[in-house]
Design an enzyme around this catalytic site. Structure first.
Site, PDB file in Angstrom:
ATOM      1  N   HIS A  57       0.814  -1.215   0.000  1.00  0.00           N
ATOM      2  CA  HIS A  57       0.000   0.000   0.000  1.00  0.00           C
ATOM      3  C   HIS A  57       0.848   1.265   0.000  1.00  0.00           C
ATOM      4  CE1 HIS A  57      -3.592   2.271   0.421  1.00  0.00           C
ATOM      5  NE2 HIS A  57      -4.321   1.174   0.589  1.00  0.00           N
TER       6      HIS A  57
ATOM      7  N   HIS B  89     -15.220  37.289   1.612  1.00  0.00           N
ATOM      8  CA  HIS B  89     -15.650  36.716   2.899  1.00  0.00           C
ATOM      9  C   HIS B  89     -15.878  37.754   3.994  1.00  0.00           C
ATOM     10  CE1 HIS B  89     -14.186  33.700   0.429  1.00  0.00           C
ATOM     11  NE2 HIS B  89     -13.049  33.425   1.003  1.00  0.00           N
TER      12      HIS B  89
ATOM     13  N   ALA C  91     -29.072  23.412 -27.111  1.00  0.00           N
ATOM     14  CA  ALA C  91     -28.100  24.483 -26.871  1.00  0.00           C
ATOM     15  C   ALA C  91     -27.879  24.672 -25.374  1.00  0.00           C
ATOM     16  CB  ALA C  91     -28.592  25.781 -27.495  1.00  0.00           C
TER      17      ALA C  91
ATOM     18  N   SER D  55     -37.321  31.450 -16.724  1.00  0.00           N
ATOM     19  CA  SER D  55     -36.806  31.467 -18.089  1.00  0.00           C
ATOM     20  C   SER D  55     -35.375  30.937 -18.135  1.00  0.00           C
ATOM     21  CB  SER D  55     -36.851  32.915 -18.575  1.00  0.00           C
ATOM     22  OG  SER D  55     -36.521  32.982 -19.922  1.00  0.00           O
TER      23      SER D  55
HETATM   24  C1  LIG Z   1     -29.860  31.104 -18.897  1.00  0.00           C
HETATM   25  C2  LIG Z   1     -30.523  31.594 -20.128  1.00  0.00           C
HETATM   26  N1  LIG Z   1     -29.840  32.313 -21.031  1.00  0.00           N
HETATM   27  C3  LIG Z   1     -30.436  32.737 -22.149  1.00  0.00           C
HETATM   28  C4  LIG Z   1     -31.753  32.490 -22.391  1.00  0.00           C
HETATM   29  C5  LIG Z   1     -32.439  33.035 -23.652  1.00  0.00           C
HETATM   30  N2  LIG Z   1     -32.890  31.913 -24.488  1.00  0.00           N
HETATM   31  C6  LIG Z   1     -34.150  31.472 -24.461  1.00  0.00           C
HETATM   32  S1  LIG Z   1     -34.375  30.148 -25.438  1.00  0.00           S
HETATM   33  C7  LIG Z   1     -32.801  30.159 -25.948  1.00  0.00           C
HETATM   34  C8  LIG Z   1     -32.310  29.132 -26.908  1.00  0.00           C
HETATM   35  C9  LIG Z   1     -32.403  27.775 -26.319  1.00  0.00           C
HETATM   36  O1  LIG Z   1     -31.969  26.809 -27.225  1.00  0.00           O
HETATM   37  P1  LIG Z   1     -32.164  25.294 -26.884  1.00  0.00           P
HETATM   38  O2  LIG Z   1     -31.643  24.977 -25.543  1.00  0.00           O
HETATM   39  O3  LIG Z   1     -31.594  24.511 -27.998  1.00  0.00           O
HETATM   40  O4  LIG Z   1     -33.740  25.116 -26.804  1.00  0.00           O
HETATM   41  P2  LIG Z   1     -34.805  25.360 -27.973  1.00  0.00           P
HETATM   42  O5  LIG Z   1     -35.351  26.744 -27.812  1.00  0.00           O
HETATM   43  O6  LIG Z   1     -34.092  25.195 -29.264  1.00  0.00           O
HETATM   44  O7  LIG Z   1     -35.847  24.334 -27.780  1.00  0.00           O
HETATM   45  C10 LIG Z   1     -32.108  31.200 -25.350  1.00  0.00           C
HETATM   46  C11 LIG Z   1     -30.689  31.499 -25.604  1.00  0.00           C
HETATM   47  C12 LIG Z   1     -32.452  31.791 -21.407  1.00  0.00           C
HETATM   48  N3  LIG Z   1     -33.748  31.539 -21.488  1.00  0.00           N
HETATM   49  N4  LIG Z   1     -31.818  31.317 -20.315  1.00  0.00           N
HETATM   50 MG   LIG Z   2     -32.574  23.825 -29.618  1.00  0.00          MG
END
Ligand SMILES: Cc1ncc(C[n+]2csc(CCOP(=O)(O)OP(=O)(O)O)c2C)c(N)n1
Ligand SMILES: [Mg+2]
Length: 1009
Positions: A86, A807, A438, A397
């Protein structure tokens, strides 16, 4: 000794090995032959020994012993052991070594190819005859066909090539899979081509699949190859070879290749699937026409999500689950609400018709949220008549932020907290997350949440993840949205199996769900299904997508909806005529029209019922605890089992906790003891508690020590989890180093487990801003948006103690600026007893609200701050602590109000003795602000002339901006208001200790001047 074996190929090694054996037999070994070895290989198997654990001699690092090769139920089994020192080799390294050995023996990394190409003639048997079948599967024993290839160097080369090909198909077949409904060509991979490997059709016809350990049909590679290609390169594809667990890998290979999840659907199932696609498609078409221009984030392009959820719920029920907790973003939400959560069409159409209006001007109404963020709970009825509750959680959102919330919510639902031990049952409630392609790749909280999946304090027994991959994020193409090929790639780092599937092959999509479920059932791990589809409209229905993706949208326009494609397929199969399919769609449309008309008629007569935030005044809960109870709890918290050794230094510290109870000193009761007594007393009363955070078991400042570790054997003992008489459990876990996911998890847990006191401690309070989305969007606004609240308690250590900008401040100002409508509580205690009462109040208060506590660093042990037992056995939490050292109220002309640690700086100042006219009050509850109590200055201090707000923070931070207007509201005529603080700054405090001291002294002097 074979020296430099690592640089040899197999033939060289074998030659050196033969030479060594020969030298040993002929007694020609010289001293040099024994020197410099690191690993000894011994082979007791030749004398029939099945397994042996050799003893290390002095100087040996490790001995690898191979046992006899046994034939068990058609499988060749050999036990290999590794005995190691070990001090030289770690246990994990030894395990990894054996795992590597096993992988090579199974042909990974082109092992046999390497052996064969180095000098095939030295291999006296084909690879399969030397395989140790250590995996749980029983691979087929090589038969006569395998024996037939023995002896031919060419054949061995072909076998090695065949293994490389099979391995490539398993690893990279997905690169040739037809996953895109829009018809783009897959990239492919050269290693999938048999020709460069020298595998001609004739050669492949000579290789028995037995030696390749494939599970597809076909006796030879030539016969099996089309099946392998169909399995791995069709409209469904797999990535499982990255998984570290050999058992999981082999199981997945077997299921995938045997096609256990791909059993054909019955005619009835196919018809049912078409019906579901029809409902999905019809709802979107209806909304598009009836509410043109209104956002709905249609599901079109990934319509198959709904039948995939159907299968999920069917399987959940079949495996005994009673509930599925879901999180998802905007896309496809309305369809999921209607068809999976079983929300009536009326409720959805009502939102489009303008339902919920009227709340905006009412200060007590839930102000609500947009329709594609709102959560809902419903009952899903399976085809077998079982009922499963479906909870779709509300979300902001902020994409993916709901993921940890779903996990925490699920974990709370899976836990029985009715006794002193929490009981978990991961089969009863199943978490399901739907991601955007995305967002999945881009948002860090996704990774943080995956990291929770197999941790003892957080696991939910495996989450089913669906990526509804429409190959776009708003207007951003995948090549601008991530650095890897697949949206799902991140999950690979967490040993998660990934199934890619073409969204326009609904039957393959159903198969993907089945495999995901089989995996969850067997291994209780997360699994990702990447459903590759498209987005029929723009980001929302009003967006023109052709501005940014013109070619893609040309193709989409020509792509019929999946319902049409599947209806055509079933027509060809003779299962549903085109006319019947159309009639069904027409009927579904007519039903929606009917619902809409009925709704319009009804809405003119009744107005919607508003949800309200209940704000009835409730009585303050009792928080004092009898002395005998606290004494008992204290004793129990010091108790350890027989034979358990407490670290001697710690033992001395803990023993002092006995004295603070029995003798009231010395130094009084510290913070951590009061906290433990609060927890212990609550457990006796039946309040479940869950405490997590980074290093909470010990406490960042080595103050808490709820878990003891025996220095002689590392045994762990948490007295608070063995409290005699406890009626509720205490869950306690050091968290991983995450803020967003960990706090999100606790928010979900606390919201689902209302009566429980759930506490999350930041390592330092300022780190909580890594979880800002959870704080702003969920904890603070959740009540107004969705009616969700909890007893979630944030402990945020901080203190202006000269430690630099970080902090010093837990950013009190943020929380104060976010308090409204009584949504949260914000407190800053200055004594252990106040903290004791505050925690107990939080657990027992009838009005359930989150609490943010600014907790101290230096005060944890400050003698001046210490409390006495009687402070806990009487009284309750006080929103304001008035100055006990200024009993002559009529002498007081100045009231200094402050909060937190600065109080002790003020009272310790020598000038304090010379200021009988100055009283110092401590505001311990900052929000809701105790205006009423503070406002009674006149009756308290009849000769008051001025009030100073004093804080350590810069003017633009701390409570100042919040408190001053509140004071002005209640100040009596003739009393002036002043304030003392650090000057306006962008950074919370000085980086140099001397500058800190000077500032601190200035503030104190100004307050008492
Ligand atoms: C944290 C965050 N950043 C940015 C956005 C703005 N936004 C709304 S939908 C979207 C695109 C999302 O793409 P995807 O995850 O592929 O989902 P889809 O709309 O294609 O279904 C963005 C950038 C968000 N809603 N939340
Ligand atoms: Mg998408």
């Amino acid at each position: 000794m074979i020296k430099h074996a690592e640089a040899m190929d197999f033939a060289q090694f074998h030659a050196a090995y033969d030479l060594l054996v020969e030298k040993a037999r002929s007694n020609k070994l010289l001293p040099d032959d024994f020197a410099g070895g690191t690993i000894t290989l011994t082979n007791p198997g030749t004398i029939g020994t099945v397994a042996s654990v050799p003893r290390l001699m002095k100087g040996q690092g490790s001995i690898i012993a191979t046992g006899a090769i046994r034939d068990i139920a058609g499988a060749k089994i050999m036990t290999i052991t590794s005995t190691y020192d070990h001090r030289i080799i770690q246990g994990a390294e030894s395990g990894m070594f054996l795992r590597k050995l096993d992988a090579l023996l199974q042909g990974e990394d082109g092992f046999y190819q390497g052996v064969g190409s180095s000098q095939p003639s030295v291999v006296t048997a084909p690879p399969a005859t030397t395989h140790p079948a250590t995996d749980r599967e029983s691979f087929r024993a090589p038969g006569t066909a395998a024996a037939a290839v023995a002896g031919s160097a060419d054949d061995l080369t072909h076998v090695a090539a065949a293994m490389a090909l099979v391995r490539a198909i398993r690893r990279l077949g997905h690169r040739a899979a037809h996953l895109d409904p829009l018809g783009s060509e897959p990239p492919g991979d050269p290693s999938l081509d048999p020709a460069p490997l020298g595998l001609t059709p004739e050669a492949m016809a000579r290789i028995p699949t037995d030696v390749l350990r494939c599970y597809v049909p076909g006796a030879t590679l030539a016969e099996a190859l089309p099946h392998l290609t169909a399995t791995y390169c069709g409209t469904i594809a797999y990535e499982v070879e990255h998984i570290a667990s050999h058992e999981e890998r082999v199981w997945l290979r077997r299921v995938i290749e045997a096609g256990e999840h791909r059993k054909p659907l019955s005619a009835a199932d196919k018809r049912g699937l078409l019906s579901r696609l029809t409902l999905v498609d019809t709802l979107e078409r209806f909304l598009q026409r009836a509410y043109l221009g209104q956002k709905r984030f249609s599901i079109e392009g990934v319509d198959v999500t709904v039948p995939m959820l159907d299968t999920t719920l069917e399987l959940a029920a079949a495996f005994g689950a009673r509930k599925v907790v879901m999180g998802m973003a905007h896309r496809g939400r309305l369809n999921v609400l209607a068809h999976v959560v079983s929300l009536p069409y009326e409720a959805i159409l009502e939102e489009f018709e303008g339902g919920g209006a009227g709340s905006a001007s009412d200060p007590e109404a839930v102000t609500g949220d947009v329709k594609y963020h709102l959560g809902a709970e419903g009952t899903y009825k399976t085809t077998k008549g079982q009922e499963v509750t479906v909870s779709l959680l509300s979300n902001p959102s902020h994409l993916e932020a709901v993921n940890p919330v779903v996990e925490g919510w699920t974990r709370a639902d899976q836990t029985d907290r009715s006794g002193p031990e929490p009981k978990y049952d991961v089969s009863t409630v199943v978490p399901l997350l739907i991601h955007g392609d995305a967002a999945f790749a881009g948002q860090g909280v996704v990774a943080e949440t995956f990291n929770l999946a197999r941790l003892k304090g957080y696991t939910t027994g495996g989450t089913i993840h669906l990526i509804t991959n429409n190959q776009i994020g708003f207007t951003t193409d995948p090549r601008d949205g991530r650095s890897t090929d697949y949206s799902s790639d991140l999950a690979k780092g967490f040993d998660v199996p990934i199934i890619h599937v073409n969204a326009d092959d609904p039957e393959a999509c159903i198969a993907a769900v089945r495999l995901a479920w089989m995996y969850r059932e067997k291994f209780h791990g997360d699994v990702v299904i990447d459903v590759v589809g498209y987005r029929r409209w723009g980001h929302n229905e009003g967006d023109e997508p052709a501005y940014t993706q013109p070619l893609m949208y040309d193709i989409i326009k020509q792509t019929p909806p999946v319902r049409e494609k599947y209806a055509a397929q079933l027509a060809v199969e003779g299962l549903v005529t085109a006319e019947a399919a159309k009639a069904e769609a027409d009927a579904a449309y007519a039903k929606l029209t009917e619902v809409q008309q009925a709704l319009k008629a009804r809405r003119s007569r009744t107005s919607g019922e508003e949800r309200r935030i209940v704000r009835a005044a409730v009585a303050e809960p009792e928080t004092a605890v009898a002395a005998d109870v606290l004494t008992r709890v204290n004793e129990a918290l010091l108790a350890v089992p027989d034979g358990f050794t407490v670290h001697p230094k710690l033992k001395r510290q803990l023993e002092r906790r006995r004295e603070t109870i029995t003798q009231g000193g010395p130094g009084g009761m510290e913070w951590a003891q009061a906290e433990a007594l609060a927890f212990g007393s609550l457990l006796l009363e039946g309040s479940p508690i869950r405490l997590t955070g980074q290093d909470v078991e010990r406490g960042t400042f080595s103050q808490r020590h709820l878990v003891l570790h025996d220095p002689t054997n590392d045994r762990r003992w948490a007295p608070i989890q063995h409290l005699p008489g406890a009626r509720a459990p205490f869950e306690l876990h050091n968290s991983p180093l995450s803020e967003a996911a960990c706090l999100g998890f606790e928010y979900g847990y606390a919201t689902a487990a209302h009566p429980a006191l759930v506490l999350w401690e930041a390592q330092y309070g300022d780190f909580a801003n890594g979880a800002e989305v959870i704080i702003d969007q969920f904890i603070v606004a959740g009540l107004a948006k969705w009616g969700d609240t909890s007893r979630l308690t944030l402990l945020l250590p901080h203190g202006y103690e000269g430690g630099g900008p970080e902090h010093s401040s837990a950013r009190l100002e943020r929380y104060l600026s976010l308090g409204a409508e009584g949504n949260i509580r914000v407190a800053n205690c200055t004594t252990p007893a106040q903290y004791f009462h505050l925690l107990r109040r939080q657990a027992r208060h009838e009005e359930i609200r989150p609490l943010i506590v600014m907790t101290p660093k230096g005060l944890l042990r400050l003698p001046a701050a210490a409390s006495k037992l009687e402070d806990l056995t009487q009284g309750r939490f006080r929103a304001v602590l008035w100055d006990g050292e200024r009993p002559q109220l009529d002498q007081v002309t100045r009231l200094v109000l402050c909060s937190g640690k600065v109080y002790y700086d003020l009272t310790a100042a020598p000038r304090r003795a010379a200021t009988p006219h100055i009283a110092i009050g401590r505001v311990e509850l900052l929000y809701p602000f105790p205006s009423e109590e503070i406002g009674q200055y006149r009756s308290r201090y009849p000769n008051l002339k001025e009030i100073f707000w004093v804080q350590e923070e810069p003017r633009n931070m701390g409570a100042r901006k919040f408190v001053l207007p509140k004071l002005r509201d209640v100040v009596p005529a003739g009393v002036t208001i002043g304030d003392v603080s650090r000057p306006e700054r962008s950074s919370p405090s000085e980086g140099y200790p001397a500058a800190h001291q000077a500032e601190q002294a200035r503030i104190v002097a100004a307050a008492l001047a």
